[in-house]
Design a protein around this motif. Structure first.
Motif, PDB file in Angstrom:
ATOM      1  N   PHE A 117       0.876  -1.177   0.000  1.00  0.00           N
ATOM      2  CA  PHE A 117       0.000   0.000   0.000  1.00  0.00           C
ATOM      3  C   PHE A 117       0.906   1.217   0.000  1.00  0.00           C
ATOM      4  CE2 PHE A 117      -2.254   3.421   2.226  1.00  0.00           C
ATOM      5  CZ  PHE A 117      -3.394   3.519   1.449  1.00  0.00           C
ATOM      6  N   ARG A 118       0.699   2.112  -0.944  1.00  0.00           N
ATOM      7  CA  ARG A 118       1.584   3.273  -1.105  1.00  0.00           C
ATOM      8  C   ARG A 118       0.769   4.562  -1.049  1.00  0.00           C
ATOM      9  NH1 ARG A 118       5.450   4.760  -6.359  1.00  0.00           N
ATOM     10  NH2 ARG A 118       5.436   7.025  -6.031  1.00  0.00           N
ATOM     11  N   VAL A 119       1.309   5.541  -0.342  1.00  0.00           N
ATOM     12  CA  VAL A 119       0.696   6.867  -0.264  1.00  0.00           C
ATOM     13  C   VAL A 119       1.730   7.908  -0.708  1.00  0.00           C
ATOM     14  CG1 VAL A 119      -0.433   8.578   1.199  1.00  0.00           C
ATOM     15  CG2 VAL A 119      -0.684   6.148   1.725  1.00  0.00           C
ATOM     16  N   ASP A 120       1.347   8.793  -1.594  1.00  0.00           N
ATOM     17  CA  ASP A 120       2.171   9.949  -1.962  1.00  0.00           C
ATOM     18  C   ASP A 120       1.609  11.164  -1.234  1.00  0.00           C
ATOM     19  OD1 ASP A 120       3.348   8.161  -3.608  1.00  0.00           O
ATOM     20  OD2 ASP A 120       3.043   9.279  -5.468  1.00  0.00           O
ATOM     21  N   LEU A 121       2.379  11.683  -0.280  1.00  0.00           N
ATOM     22  CA  LEU A 121       1.941  12.834   0.511  1.00  0.00           C
ATOM     23  C   LEU A 121       2.085  14.117  -0.309  1.00  0.00           C
ATOM     24  CD1 LEU A 121       3.635  11.796   3.862  1.00  0.00           C
ATOM     25  CD2 LEU A 121       1.189  11.648   3.305  1.00  0.00           C
ATOM     26  N   PRO A 122       1.392  15.196   0.097  1.00  0.00           N
ATOM     27  CA  PRO A 122       1.461  16.453  -0.669  1.00  0.00           C
ATOM     28  C   PRO A 122       2.860  17.027  -0.789  1.00  0.00           C
ATOM     29  CG  PRO A 122      -0.430  16.487   0.815  1.00  0.00           C
ATOM     30  CD  PRO A 122       0.366  15.259   1.158  1.00  0.00           C
ATOM     31  N   ASP A 123       3.758  16.752   0.185  1.00  0.00           N
ATOM     32  CA  ASP A 123       5.107  17.323   0.112  1.00  0.00           C
ATOM     33  C   ASP A 123       6.064  16.469  -0.707  1.00  0.00           C
ATOM     34  OD1 ASP A 123       5.503  15.149   1.736  1.00  0.00           O
ATOM     35  OD2 ASP A 123       6.132  16.286   3.514  1.00  0.00           O
ATOM     36  N   GLY A 124       5.567  15.407  -1.349  1.00  0.00           N
ATOM     37  CA  GLY A 124       6.406  14.578  -2.210  1.00  0.00           C
ATOM     38  C   GLY A 124       6.949  13.333  -1.550  1.00  0.00           C
ATOM     39  N   ARG A 125       6.827  13.201  -0.237  1.00  0.00           N
ATOM     40  CA  ARG A 125       7.315  12.000   0.444  1.00  0.00           C
ATOM     41  C   ARG A 125       6.338  10.842   0.265  1.00  0.00           C
ATOM     42  NH1 ARG A 125       7.300  12.402   5.771  1.00  0.00           N
ATOM     43  NH2 ARG A 125       5.956  14.247   5.773  1.00  0.00           N
ATOM     44  N   LYS A 126       6.865   9.638   0.440  1.00  0.00           N
ATOM     45  CA  LYS A 126       6.045   8.441   0.283  1.00  0.00           C
ATOM     46  C   LYS A 126       5.919   7.711   1.613  1.00  0.00           C
ATOM     47  CE  LYS A 126       8.620   6.715  -3.074  1.00  0.00           C
ATOM     48  NZ  LYS A 126       9.383   7.796  -3.668  1.00  0.00           N
ATOM     49  N   MET A 127       4.809   7.019   1.776  1.00  0.00           N
ATOM     50  CA  MET A 127       4.597   6.086   2.878  1.00  0.00           C
ATOM     51  C   MET A 127       4.252   4.733   2.259  1.00  0.00           C
ATOM     52  SD  MET A 127       2.267   8.429   5.453  1.00  0.00           S
ATOM     53  CE  MET A 127       2.303   7.218   6.776  1.00  0.00           C
ATOM     54  N   VAL A 128       4.929   3.669   2.727  1.00  0.00           N
ATOM     55  CA  VAL A 128       4.724   2.340   2.134  1.00  0.00           C
ATOM     56  C   VAL A 128       4.502   1.321   3.240  1.00  0.00           C
ATOM     57  CG1 VAL A 128       5.769   0.476   0.784  1.00  0.00           C
ATOM     58  CG2 VAL A 128       6.064   2.860   0.069  1.00  0.00           C
ATOM     59  N   HIS A 129       3.482   0.513   3.062  1.00  0.00           N
ATOM     60  CA  HIS A 129       3.220  -0.633   3.942  1.00  0.00           C
ATOM     61  C   HIS A 129       3.243  -1.892   3.093  1.00  0.00           C
ATOM     62  CE1 HIS A 129       1.323  -3.472   6.646  1.00  0.00           C
ATOM     63  NE2 HIS A 129       0.313  -3.632   5.799  1.00  0.00           N
ATOM     64  N   LEU A 130       4.028  -2.884   3.497  1.00  0.00           N
ATOM     65  CA  LEU A 130       4.082  -4.158   2.788  1.00  0.00           C
ATOM     66  C   LEU A 130       2.975  -5.062   3.322  1.00  0.00           C
ATOM     67  CD1 LEU A 130       7.935  -4.833   2.576  1.00  0.00           C
ATOM     68  CD2 LEU A 130       6.429  -3.684   0.939  1.00  0.00           C
ATOM     69  N   ILE A 131       2.075  -5.452   2.453  1.00  0.00           N
ATOM     70  CA  ILE A 131       0.932  -6.273   2.845  1.00  0.00           C
ATOM     71  C   ILE A 131       1.365  -7.728   2.927  1.00  0.00           C
ATOM     72  CG2 ILE A 131      -1.420  -6.969   2.237  1.00  0.00           C
ATOM     73  CD1 ILE A 131      -1.684  -4.364   0.661  1.00  0.00           C
ATOM     74  N   ARG A 132       1.171  -8.336   4.069  1.00  0.00           N
ATOM     75  CA  ARG A 132       1.561  -9.741   4.256  1.00  0.00           C
ATOM     76  C   ARG A 132       0.640 -10.648   3.471  1.00  0.00           C
ATOM     77  NH1 ARG A 132       1.138  -7.822   9.378  1.00  0.00           N
ATOM     78  NH2 ARG A 132      -0.661  -9.183   9.785  1.00  0.00           N
ATOM     79  N   GLU A 133       1.221 -11.719   2.946  1.00  0.00           N
ATOM     80  CA  GLU A 133       0.433 -12.702   2.222  1.00  0.00           C
ATOM     81  C   GLU A 133      -0.582 -13.340   3.170  1.00  0.00           C
ATOM     82  OE1 GLU A 133       1.075 -16.589  -0.708  1.00  0.00           O
ATOM     83  OE2 GLU A 133       2.756 -15.690   0.350  1.00  0.00           O
TER      84      GLU A 133
END
Length: 698
Positions: free
Chosen positions: A629-645
């Motif tokens: 799951f990926r989020v692009d924040l307004p300031d250009g930074r990213k947040m990433v969560h790896l989804i477990r199988e």
């Protein structure tokens, strides 16, 4: 030589040369720069009669005399028609250079471009029943046909170097010769399809007759040259676009091949959708590199690769007539002669014990091959594709040439072959492993790849989502096309059903950003891939590039209306396979500092952990190796969560966080936010008008 080469590939111009050059120039300015263009199929269209001459202002004459200029180097071929006499004369004089930027490839030639790309070309159509006299009367470009000798010449040319004659033409003088002991080519272009290309493919065919149009000589070329890209133009009348899943040559360092059939740029178009078809056919294919060597590192295996359809030749059924093609009827010794009706039909009351029908089809092997059709076909023309499938999403072959009755020895069902080379199943049979009606489970490639479950039985994976079932494939007849606001070369942008931002009822909420039409949109790749990171590396660059252009354009548009953009993607490699897309939601600028905290707080309550190095986490998911799951924040930074199988993760997580930030808890369920089609169309028109100055596709 390691740099990727950008190639623009278009379908048959059918004489609309000036319009084609205008389109190529527009696409090159918008998405280039391209190294060269390949014009597949009929470039000139049907030639004039022998007693007719081309006027001076005709595009053919304008091109040959240098008055009509191509915007980049263009390589053209012969399609299904003889070439115009003035073109053949110019080819004979120059060796293929028709103008400073247009090069006519040989009917059975191999050429090495200045970028090191090896292109093989096979022009014309195939007809095995042509007499020798006809073939002697019409040779080369004066004939619309190619023969076995044409194929032999092409295969011989793959073992030699390409040496264009030295001419005083600056733009094509850079073409270099390259001697190679290998028959492998980078690109094969042909008018005809190869036999067996539809085997193992679950990509729905856009027209029923395409199931059986392939010819064996082209398949033989594919087996020997193993092209990494095969572009064909003869996909029906009018031609239709169809892209097959990639397949792999394991014995050649896991070399990957892809087949794409292009619709026509000019001429007759399916259901009159001419302008829409043009947009789709001008696609970008990148990442074509010099040939692999035995010591090269194997390329990443595409996640959607199928078994190779060319490892074995398409099975042929024995001829029904008992006649030798050269010497006529030959009675075989030891065989009892039968007393039959001279017409060859069974006597009244005779019933075939195999198909149990006195009116079943009676077809010769050759007629059967040409007469197969898709049963229950549903032909749907959309912005990019046309779809023809059964209700189960699988192509279903059935003989289409019927005669009244046949003997059991002539029953076509007895020798019918399924799509994987085994015996064709009886009517009504469905493979339990993959849901196909074209093979028994013992011949199913999915069942062979799936181990036995407890109890000794076999259970295949869930049936993948077919394009006509996917909510995001443009070929799905149920897709809400009225919500689409922009169509690019690789992606399209659409308003979702039930967007987060209220535009009619509830539009007076204090946190509604004043973006016309709401502003909550989806960026969707046109081609079906489960996630962005599952797209094959040699095809990913143009798709990602255009996605980022759309993101930037949306940020600029939102900023004009006092909002920032939050982008998120649920990259889920589910068993059935989804369709990659990015959601972009406008949030009032006054709330932008609350977005990251909201994702972290809500994630903590659901056990969602965020990766310290988002880029490294995304690289770990490359090639479809994991879900994220990926989020692009307004300031250009990213947040990433790896989804477990098999781990819990709500696909509505992104929406849940943003309705919380906006204080619109009642907008969590998209189904409760749907509007009438009239209200949706109002939103679409408002958004398109506001987005037009920023739209990268315009």
């Amino acid at each position: 030589m390691s740099a990727a080469v950008k190639v623009l590939v278009v379908g048959s111009a059918v004489g609309q040369i000036r319009e084609l050059f205008t389109k190529i120039k527009s696409i090159d300015e918008k998405h280039g720069k391209f190294d060269f263009a390949l014009c597949v199929g009929d470039f000139f269209g049907p030639p004039k009669n022998a007693n007719e001459e081309y006027r001076e202002d005709h595009d053919v004459i304008q091109l040959l005399e240098g008055h009509l200029q191509a915007p980049m180097e263009c390589y053209i071929m012969q399609g299904e028609h003889p070439l115009p006499a003035p073109v053949i004369e110019k080819f004979a004089k120059t060796g293929g250079i028709l103008s400073s930027n247009v090069f006519l490839l040989h009917k059975s030639g191999v050429l090495n471009t200045a970028q090191g790309i090896r292109i093989a070309s096979l022009g014309g159509i195939y007809e095995s029943n042509l007499s020798a006299n006809i073939m002697r009367a019409f040779k080369g470009f004066t004939s619309p046909y190619f023969t076995s000798q044409t194929v032999e010449k092409l295969l011989a040319n793959t073992m030699t170097s390409s040496k264009p004659q030295e001419r005083n033409y600056t733009s094509l003088a850079a073409i270099k010769s390259s001697t190679t002991p290998s028959q492998l080519v980078d690109i094969l272009i042909s008018n005809a399809w190869p036999a067996g290309i539809t085997q193992f493919s679950s990509a729905p065919l856009p027209a029923p007759e395409l199931a059986s149009i392939g010819v064996e000589p082209v398949a033989d070329i594919v087996r020997k040259t193993k092209p990494r890209y095969h572009f064909a133009a003869g996909g029906g009348h009018p031609p239709r676009f169809w892209e097959r899943e990639p397949y792999v040559w394991e014995e050649d360092n896991a070399r990957v091949s892809r087949f794409v059939s292009l619709g026509a740029f000019g001429g007759e178009q399916p259901s009159g959708k001419k302008q829409r078809v043009r947009v789709v056919l001008c696609r970008v294919y990148k990442g074509i590199r010099p040939p692999l060597t035995p010591t090269s590192e194997p390329p990443p295996r595409p996640s959607n690769a199928t078994p190779n359809p060319f490892l074995q030749k398409v099975p042929k059924r024995p001829l029904d007539t008992g006649e030798d093609y050269r010497w006529g009827h030959n009675e075989q010794p030891g065989k009892r002669s039968r007393t039959e009706d001279p017409s060859g039909k069974p006597p009244p009351g005779y019933k075939c014990k195999i198909c149990e029908s006195p009116e079943a089809p009676s077809i010769s092997s050759r007629t059967a091959q040409k007469g197969r059709n898709l049963e229950k076909g549903i032909s749907v023309v959309s912005v990019t594709r046309s779809v023809s499938t059964t209700a189960s999403g699988m192509s279903k072959l059935t003989p289409a040439i019927y005669q009244p009755g046949h003997f059991i020895r002539d029953c076509p069902v007895k020798n019918a072959v399924g799509d994987t080379g085994g015996k064709k199943p009886r009517e009504g049979y469905v493979c339990r492993a993959c849901g196909s009606e074209l093979h028994y489970i013992q011949d199913c490639p999915v069942a062979k790849q799936t181990g036995p479950r407890e109890g000794g039985g076999r259970r295949g994976p869930p049936k993948p989502i077919a394009p006509d079932e996917c909510w995001f494939c443009l070929s799905n007849p149920n897709l809400a096309k009225h919500l689409i606001v922009s169509i690019g070369t690789e992606c399209y942008v659409t308003l979702p059903k039930g967007q987060i931002i209220p535009t009619h009822q509830g539009a007076n909420h204090p946190n509604v950003p004043p973006v016309p039409g709401g502003g909550h949109v989806l960026i969707v790749p046109i081609t079906h891939y489960p996630t962005y990171l599952a797209i094959p590396p040699d095809l990913a660059e143009p798709i990602i590039e255009e996605t980022e252009k759309y993101k930037s354009a949306l940020r600029e548009m939102f900023a004009k209306h006092g909002a920032v953009a939050v982008c998120f993607e649920v990259g889920r490699m589910s068993a059935k396979g989804g369709h990659a897309h990015v959601q972009v939601v406008p949030v009032p600028t006054k709330l932008k500092n609350a977005i990251e905290d909201a994702f972290r707080e809500e994630g903590r309550s659901q056990g969602i952990e965020w990766e310290e190095d988002p880029d490294e986490a995304l690289r770990a998911c490359g090639g479809g190796r994991g879900s994220y799951f990926r989020v692009d924040l307004p300031d250009g930074r990213k947040m990433v969560h790896l989804i477990r199988e098999h781990g819990p993760f709500s696909i509505q997580f992104g929406r849940q966080v943003l309705v919380s930030v906006l204080g619109m808890g009642d907008r969590y369920d998209w189904k409760a936010c749907t509007q009438s089609e009239e209200e949706d169309k109002e939103d679409v028109q408002a958004f398109k008008t506001a987005f037009a100055p920023f739209d990268p596709s315009l």
